[in-house]
Design a protein around this motif. Structure first.
Motif, short mmCIF file in Angstrom:
data_model
loop_
_atom_site.label_atom_id
_atom_site.label_comp_id
_atom_site.label_asym_id
_atom_site.label_seq_id
_atom_site.Cartn_x
_atom_site.Cartn_y
_atom_site.Cartn_z
N PRO A 48 0.81 -1.23 0.00
CA PRO A 48 0.00 0.00 0.00
C PRO A 48 0.85 1.27 0.00
O PRO A 48 1.87 1.36 0.68
CB PRO A 48 -0.81 -0.11 1.30
CG PRO A 48 0.00 -0.99 2.18
CD PRO A 48 0.73 -1.94 1.27
N LYS A 49 0.40 2.22 -0.81
CA LYS A 49 1.00 3.55 -0.84
C LYS A 49 -0.12 4.52 -0.48
O LYS A 49 -1.14 4.56 -1.15
CB LYS A 49 1.57 3.86 -2.22
CG LYS A 49 2.33 5.16 -2.26
CD LYS A 49 3.02 5.34 -3.61
CE LYS A 49 3.86 6.59 -3.60
NZ LYS A 49 4.58 6.77 -4.85
N ILE A 50 0.10 5.29 0.58
CA ILE A 50 -0.96 6.11 1.14
C ILE A 50 -0.51 7.56 1.22
O ILE A 50 0.62 7.84 1.61
CB ILE A 50 -1.34 5.61 2.55
CG1 ILE A 50 -1.72 4.14 2.48
CG2 ILE A 50 -2.46 6.44 3.14
CD1 ILE A 50 -1.73 3.45 3.82
N LEU A 63 1.40 4.45 11.75
CA LEU A 63 1.17 3.74 10.48
C LEU A 63 1.35 2.24 10.67
O LEU A 63 0.53 1.45 10.20
CB LEU A 63 2.13 4.24 9.40
CG LEU A 63 1.69 5.45 8.61
CD1 LEU A 63 2.81 5.90 7.68
CD2 LEU A 63 0.45 5.15 7.81
N ASP A 64 2.43 1.84 11.33
CA ASP A 64 2.66 0.42 11.58
C ASP A 64 1.51 -0.19 12.38
O ASP A 64 1.05 -1.28 12.06
CB ASP A 64 3.98 0.20 12.34
CG ASP A 64 5.21 0.40 11.48
OD1 ASP A 64 5.08 0.41 10.23
OD2 ASP A 64 6.31 0.55 12.05
N GLU A 65 1.06 0.52 13.41
CA GLU A 65 -0.04 0.03 14.23
C GLU A 65 -1.32 -0.13 13.41
O GLU A 65 -2.04 -1.13 13.56
CB GLU A 65 -0.31 0.98 15.40
CG GLU A 65 0.75 0.95 16.48
CD GLU A 65 0.54 2.02 17.54
OE1 GLU A 65 -0.53 2.69 17.54
OE2 GLU A 65 1.46 2.20 18.36
N MET A 66 -1.61 0.84 12.55
CA MET A 66 -2.82 0.77 11.73
C MET A 66 -2.75 -0.39 10.74
O MET A 66 -3.74 -1.11 10.54
CB MET A 66 -3.08 2.09 11.02
CG MET A 66 -3.54 3.19 11.96
SD MET A 66 -4.10 4.70 11.12
CE MET A 66 -2.55 5.36 10.52
N HIS A 67 -1.58 -0.59 10.12
CA HIS A 67 -1.43 -1.72 9.18
C HIS A 67 -1.54 -3.04 9.93
O HIS A 67 -2.17 -3.99 9.44
CB HIS A 67 -0.11 -1.64 8.43
CG HIS A 67 -0.14 -0.71 7.27
ND1 HIS A 67 -0.98 -0.89 6.19
CD2 HIS A 67 0.55 0.42 7.02
CE1 HIS A 67 -0.79 0.09 5.32
NE2 HIS A 67 0.13 0.90 5.80
N THR A 85 2.11 -10.69 3.68
CA THR A 85 3.00 -9.67 4.24
C THR A 85 2.54 -8.31 3.75
O THR A 85 1.97 -8.18 2.66
CB THR A 85 4.48 -9.88 3.85
OG1 THR A 85 4.58 -9.95 2.42
CG2 THR A 85 5.03 -11.16 4.44
N VAL A 86 2.78 -7.30 4.57
CA VAL A 86 2.42 -5.94 4.22
C VAL A 86 3.70 -5.13 4.18
O VAL A 86 4.43 -5.07 5.16
CB VAL A 86 1.43 -5.34 5.24
CG1 VAL A 86 1.06 -3.90 4.85
CG2 VAL A 86 0.18 -6.20 5.36
N GLU A 87 3.98 -4.53 3.03
CA GLU A 87 5.17 -3.71 2.83
C GLU A 87 4.73 -2.31 2.40
O GLU A 87 4.66 -2.04 1.19
CB GLU A 87 6.08 -4.32 1.77
CG GLU A 87 6.63 -5.69 2.12
CD GLU A 87 7.45 -6.31 0.99
OE1 GLU A 87 7.53 -5.72 -0.12
OE2 GLU A 87 7.98 -7.41 1.22
N PRO A 88 4.43 -1.45 3.36
CA PRO A 88 4.00 -0.08 3.00
C PRO A 88 5.06 0.63 2.16
O PRO A 88 6.25 0.51 2.42
CB PRO A 88 3.82 0.61 4.36
CG PRO A 88 3.64 -0.50 5.33
CD PRO A 88 4.46 -1.63 4.80
N GLN A 89 4.60 1.32 1.14
CA GLN A 89 5.49 2.07 0.24
C GLN A 89 5.48 3.55 0.62
O GLN A 89 4.47 4.06 1.09
CB GLN A 89 5.03 1.90 -1.22
CG GLN A 89 4.85 0.47 -1.65
CD GLN A 89 6.12 -0.33 -1.63
OE1 GLN A 89 7.07 0.00 -2.33
NE2 GLN A 89 6.18 -1.35 -0.81
N THR A 90 6.57 4.20 0.40
CA THR A 90 6.63 5.64 0.70
C THR A 90 6.75 6.43 -0.59
O THR A 90 6.99 5.93 -1.64
CB THR A 90 7.82 5.97 1.60
OG1 THR A 90 9.01 5.48 1.01
CG2 THR A 90 7.63 5.36 2.97
#
Length: 90
Positions: A48-50, A63-67, A85-90
């Motif tokens: 996800p990119k937010i 952000l980590d807690e919400m994911h 797995t969740v790999e948030p994008q920046t």
């Protein structure tokens, strides 16, 4: 999986009064033989990119807690054997 994670994440962000402008996920699924020798989606990576707006911006920890919450509460993630797995994008 991607949509369920997104909807759960959006609900959490809303409760915390964060304003999102954009949520895009380029999820990737991996198909291979499972432990029974059958073809299956065995792994999924959510990317996800937010984009947030407004004065209130989440910290990296928030952000980590919400994911993490979105992952543990997603009913689809809780219904499949697939490694996610969740790999948030920046």
């Amino acid at each position: 999986l991607s949509s369920c994670h997104m909807l759960t994440f959006l609900a959490v962000a809303c409760k915390k009064k964060f304003v999102l402008d954009e949520y895009v996920d380029e999820a990737v699924g991996h198909m291979e033989k499972n432990e029974n020798g059958k073809m299956a989606i065995t792994k999924v990576t959510l990317k996800p990119k937010i984009k947030f707006s407004g004065e209130k911006q989440p910290t990296p920890e928030e952000l980590d807690e919400m994911h993490h919450f979105a992952h543990t509460e997603c009913f689809i993630a809780n219904s499949v054997k697939t490694e996610i797995t969740v790999e948030p994008q920046t």
